[in-house]
Motif scaffolding. Sequence first.
Motif, PDB file in Angstrom:
ATOM      1  N   SER A  60       0.832  -1.199   0.000  1.00  0.00           N
ATOM      2  CA  SER A  60       0.000   0.000   0.000  1.00  0.00           C
ATOM      3  C   SER A  60       0.867   1.248   0.000  1.00  0.00           C
ATOM      4  N   TRP A  61       0.323   2.332  -0.587  1.00  0.00           N
ATOM      5  CA  TRP A  61       1.003   3.629  -0.525  1.00  0.00           C
ATOM      6  C   TRP A  61       0.913   4.184   0.885  1.00  0.00           C
ATOM      7  N   ARG A  62      -0.153   3.811   1.600  1.00  0.00           N
ATOM      8  CA  ARG A  62      -0.395   4.344   2.939  1.00  0.00           C
ATOM      9  C   ARG A  62       0.415   3.582   3.978  1.00  0.00           C
ATOM     10  N   HIS A  63       0.641   4.219   5.120  1.00  0.00           N
ATOM     11  CA  HIS A  63       1.301   3.521   6.227  1.00  0.00           C
ATOM     12  C   HIS A  63       0.302   2.515   6.785  1.00  0.00           C
ATOM     13  N   ILE A  64       0.706   1.264   6.912  1.00  0.00           N
ATOM     14  CA  ILE A  64      -0.197   0.257   7.476  1.00  0.00           C
ATOM     15  C   ILE A  64       0.444  -0.359   8.708  1.00  0.00           C
ATOM     16  N   ASP A  65      -0.395  -0.736   9.657  1.00  0.00           N
ATOM     17  CA  ASP A  65       0.111  -1.347  10.886  1.00  0.00           C
ATOM     18  C   ASP A  65       0.331  -2.843  10.714  1.00  0.00           C
ATOM     19  N   ALA A  66      -0.494  -3.466   9.887  1.00  0.00           N
ATOM     20  CA  ALA A  66      -0.388  -4.911   9.673  1.00  0.00           C
ATOM     21  C   ALA A  66      -0.820  -5.232   8.251  1.00  0.00           C
ATOM     22  N   PRO A  67      -0.229  -6.275   7.641  1.00  0.00           N
ATOM     23  CA  PRO A  67      -0.617  -6.625   6.263  1.00  0.00           C
ATOM     24  C   PRO A  67      -2.107  -6.942   6.147  1.00  0.00           C
ATOM     25  N   THR A  68      -2.707  -7.430   7.247  1.00  0.00           N
ATOM     26  CA  THR A  68      -4.140  -7.760   7.214  1.00  0.00           C
ATOM     27  C   THR A  68      -5.021  -6.512   7.104  1.00  0.00           C
ATOM     28  N   ASP A  69      -4.407  -5.309   7.224  1.00  0.00           N
ATOM     29  CA  ASP A  69      -5.159  -4.082   6.941  1.00  0.00           C
ATOM     30  C   ASP A  69      -5.478  -3.994   5.446  1.00  0.00           C
ATOM     31  N   VAL A  70      -4.699  -4.730   4.627  1.00  0.00           N
ATOM     32  CA  VAL A  70      -4.823  -4.625   3.170  1.00  0.00           C
ATOM     33  C   VAL A  70      -5.318  -5.929   2.538  1.00  0.00           C
TER      34      VAL A  70
END
Length: 185
Positions: A60-70
């Motif tokens: 993702s282009w966005r900052h994510i806390d965990a891959p499961t966010d995507v």
Amino acid sequence: MDGQSESPELWAFLESLHRGDILSGTVAAIERFGVFVALDDGPAHPLFPGVGFIAFPELSWRHIDAPTDVVRVGQRISCEFLQFDTYNLEARLSLKALEPDPLRAFADRTPVGQEMRGTVEKTVSIGVFVDLGDGIVGLLPSGDAPGRPAASPVEGFEAGEEIAVVVAEIDPPRRRVLLSRPRRP
């Protein structure tokens, strides 16, 4: 492993791919180092749950806390092929390459010098990270906090606080937005 002799079918498949090709598949596993994708086309991998691999920064282009966010295991996805990883015998993929880059859009619509409001995300030694919305986070460097003592330039900002900032610089190649405080007479 010598992929060329041990898995000639897989080697030939991976060698036939070109940067920019769009590949579809199913998320096969989410590991602490990345995401494996079982591709619709091509042979299976002799060791891994999938021939496709997405490193976390490519999710993702966005900052994510965990891959499961995507992504979730079992989810159908399409990715862009980046390169043939000959060591691991896998297709390096990018999910974010198929999404518009929010920084590019921000740079197109935001002139340097524009004042805007943002939300303090976190304070670190080099300054304050400010969420400007749409996945854009800018840095207000610690040297630029007028009206605050120089010894503790970033104290006093709290996460979640809304502040006024000015866009000082947009640097798309380095993926950086630098901010300053508005100058009040």
